[in-house]
Design a protein around this motif. Structure first.
Motif, mmCIF file in Angstrom:
data_model
loop_
_atom_site.group_PDB
_atom_site.id
_atom_site.type_symbol
_atom_site.label_atom_id
_atom_site.label_comp_id
_atom_site.label_asym_id
_atom_site.label_seq_id
_atom_site.Cartn_x
_atom_site.Cartn_y
_atom_site.Cartn_z
ATOM 1 N N SER A 73 130.757 74.551 59.989
ATOM 2 C CA SER A 73 131.345 73.951 58.785
ATOM 3 C C SER A 73 132.047 72.637 59.101
ATOM 4 O O SER A 73 132.203 71.785 58.233
ATOM 5 C CB SER A 73 132.343 74.919 58.138
ATOM 6 N N ARG B 34 138.594 68.909 46.427
ATOM 7 C CA ARG B 34 139.226 67.703 46.958
ATOM 8 C C ARG B 34 139.091 66.543 45.975
ATOM 9 O O ARG B 34 140.033 65.813 45.720
ATOM 10 C CB ARG B 34 138.562 67.359 48.295
ATOM 11 N N HIS C 24 135.426 61.869 63.679
ATOM 12 C CA HIS C 24 134.100 61.717 63.054
ATOM 13 C C HIS C 24 133.528 60.320 63.256
ATOM 14 O O HIS C 24 132.319 60.122 63.213
ATOM 15 C CB HIS C 24 134.159 62.093 61.561
ATOM 16 N N ARG C 25 134.407 59.331 63.491
ATOM 17 C CA ARG C 25 133.916 57.954 63.702
ATOM 18 C C ARG C 25 133.323 57.766 65.102
ATOM 19 O O ARG C 25 132.788 56.695 65.403
ATOM 20 C CB ARG C 25 135.039 56.957 63.466
ATOM 21 N N ARG D 69 121.483 69.228 49.783
ATOM 22 C CA ARG D 69 122.079 70.304 48.965
ATOM 23 C C ARG D 69 121.420 70.396 47.590
ATOM 24 O O ARG D 69 121.329 71.482 47.019
ATOM 25 C CB ARG D 69 123.593 70.078 48.862
ATOM 26 N N SER E 32 116.161 74.271 62.143
ATOM 27 C CA SER E 32 114.849 74.588 61.572
ATOM 28 C C SER E 32 113.788 73.679 62.172
ATOM 29 O O SER E 32 114.059 72.496 62.449
ATOM 30 C CB SER E 32 114.862 74.372 60.053
ATOM 31 N N ASP F 72 124.081 65.375 51.142
ATOM 32 C CA ASP F 72 124.141 65.252 49.669
ATOM 33 C C ASP F 72 122.738 65.471 49.093
ATOM 34 O O ASP F 72 122.568 66.180 48.097
ATOM 35 C CB ASP F 72 124.641 63.858 49.251
ATOM 36 N N GLU G 106 123.441 74.422 55.129
ATOM 37 C CA GLU G 106 123.701 73.091 54.542
ATOM 38 C C GLU G 106 125.067 73.052 53.838
ATOM 39 O O GLU G 106 125.232 72.403 52.800
ATOM 40 C CB GLU G 106 122.561 72.646 53.633
#
Ligand SMILES: CC(C)(COP(=O)(O)OP(=O)(O)OC[C@H]1O[C@@H](n2cnc3c(N)ncnc32)[C@H](O)[C@@H]1OP(=O)(O)O)[C@@H](O)C(=O)NCCC(=O)NCCSC(=O)CCS(=O)O
Length: 379
Positions: free
Chosen positions: A131, A374, A177-178, A242, A157, A239, A362
């Motif tokens: 996650s 959020r 994350h950067r 999903r 997969s 995005d 996903e």
């Protein structure tokens, strides 16, 4: 927002639905029963253009609208959930290049992938980073010729049969994350080791694998040519992904619903079709409402995607709603079939098993709720 399904979208969807029912659906039970790889359909799917349906014509894709893509995935999943899973995982890989790659990388990798000559896989998840992908440990160390990737990816997969993997890895461990970058990795390069397929509850033909990496990647395979852009690319790709999962849920749920309608009209108790009983009618009403709502959420997200606007929240809502609704719909469809629904002679129990993962992969339902909440709280 208006949801528009054009004549072209409808025509493409109808043609694909016929193909899916004629070619894909008849093998779905065998694929499930034998855990056979859904890549057995790769040639047929390539011939009809599905493998490049997410890509523009400039890269030999079909250039279909996002709405047509949604409808195509719905039809494909309605015929065989495993096959839809294999195809949408390929889309995650090619979308990564489309959204994050340089023009040279798009020209080099996308036409073969669009035509189905090559198969892609999307390697983001790790044993300890599901996650929260920002916690990934796979590291790409700069070398004279490019990068040395070391790490383990999980639940990937297509990995065994893929020609290329999009591997997300840290190039800077201190930048959160950067510090994440993405790489196009030749699946057959030395040091890419794919384990046996996981034994899963459903989508048994959509094989997922652990991938161990200790391999060299040339510098030109750094996606976008710039370090640190991988996390953003992965989020944009998800995005899209999903909405495709939402479409898969709607397709499998629709198949279950249609089976339930047929059973309700033909199965008799005391010389009355069971559909005449109010208890069953209320179940059918709830299923029809859930199915319609799921499709509306999915088409709304697809419409916004087509308009080129950010659709992260719509995509999260579509996946959250469709995956939860598909659980309810397939369960009710099995219940309506009684003991027959529980047997492997009928597809109902497969539908129940196949949709279960949709609330997990996903981005779990809980992750989708985080994304929605959020934005609701912070605007
Ligand atoms: C839950 C999360 C969305 C939370 O993410 P974070 O809190 O860690 O990051 P953010 O602060 O939200 O964003 C950081 C950064 O990225 C930009 N961003 C975020 N989302 C988007 C987006 N949708 N589009 C564009 N940019 C985005 C954001 O603006 C920030 O930018 P700056 O750095 O500030 O400039 C996330 O962790 C999440 O989604 N988790 C779930 C992961 C997941 O879905 N994994 C599934 C993997 S694939 C799979 O399951 C199957 C694969 S297969 O079948 O083989």
């Amino acid at each position: 927002m208006n949801i528009t399904i054009t004549e072209d979208d409808r025509g493409l969807s109808d043609a694909l639905n016929r193909f899916c029912q004629d070619v894909i659906a008849p093998k779905a039970a065998d694929i499930d029963e034998g855990s056979l790889s859904a890549t057995c359909h790769r040639q047929a799917l390539s011939d009809i253009g599905i493998m490049g349906m997410n890509l523009p014509g400039a890269y030999s894709g079909t250039g279909a609208s996002a709405v047509a893509l949604y409808l195509a995935v719905e039809n494909l999943a309605g015929a065989c959930g495993s096959t839809a899973s294999m195809v949408t995982a390929h889309f995650l890989a090619t979308d990564s290049i489309l959204l994050g790659g340089t023009e040279e990388q798009k020209q080099a990798w996308l036409p073969d992938a669009a035509s189905g000559r090559t198969l892609g896989a999307f390697a983001l998840t790790e044993p300890s980073a599901g996650s929260n992908p920002a916690a990934m440990r796979t590291f790409a160390e700069k070398t004279a010729a490019g990068y040395r990737l070391r790490g383990v990816k999980h639940f990937i997969s297509n990995a065994a049969e893929a020609d290329f993997l999009i591997v997300y890895a840290k190039t800077d461990k201190s930048a959160g994350h950067r510090g994440i970058s993405a790489f196009i990795v030749d699946r057959h390069s030395a040091g890419v080791t794919v384990a046996s397929p996981e034994r899963t509850m459903g989508l048994k033909g959509g094989h997922v694998f652990e991938v161990a990496l200790d391999c060299e990647v040339p510098a030109e395979n750094l996606l976008g040519g710039v370090e640190g852009t991988g996390f953003r690319t992965a989020m944009q790709v998800l995005d899209n992904g999903r909405v495709e999962i939402a479409a898969s849920c709607t397709g499998i749920a629709r198949a279950a619903y249609e089976a339930a309608l047929f059973w309700a009209n033909t199965r008799e108790v005391n010389n009355h079709p069971i559909g005449e009983f109010q208890g069953l009618q209320w179940m059918i009403a709830d299923m029809a409402t859930d199915l319609e709502a799921a499709r509306m959420f999915g088409l709304k997200a697809a419409t916004k995607r087509e308009a080129g606007e950010r659709f992260s929240v719509e995509s999260a809502m579509a996946k959250l709603y469709a995956s939860e609704a598909a659980g309810r719909i397939t369960d009710k469809a099995l219940q309506i079939h009684g003991g027959y629904g529980y047997t492997r002679e009928m597809p109902l129990e497969r539908y129940v098993r196949d949709v279960r993962i949709m609330r997990i992969y996903e981005g779990s339902s809980e992750v989708q709720r985080n994304i929605i909440a959020r934005t609701a709280l912070n605007g």
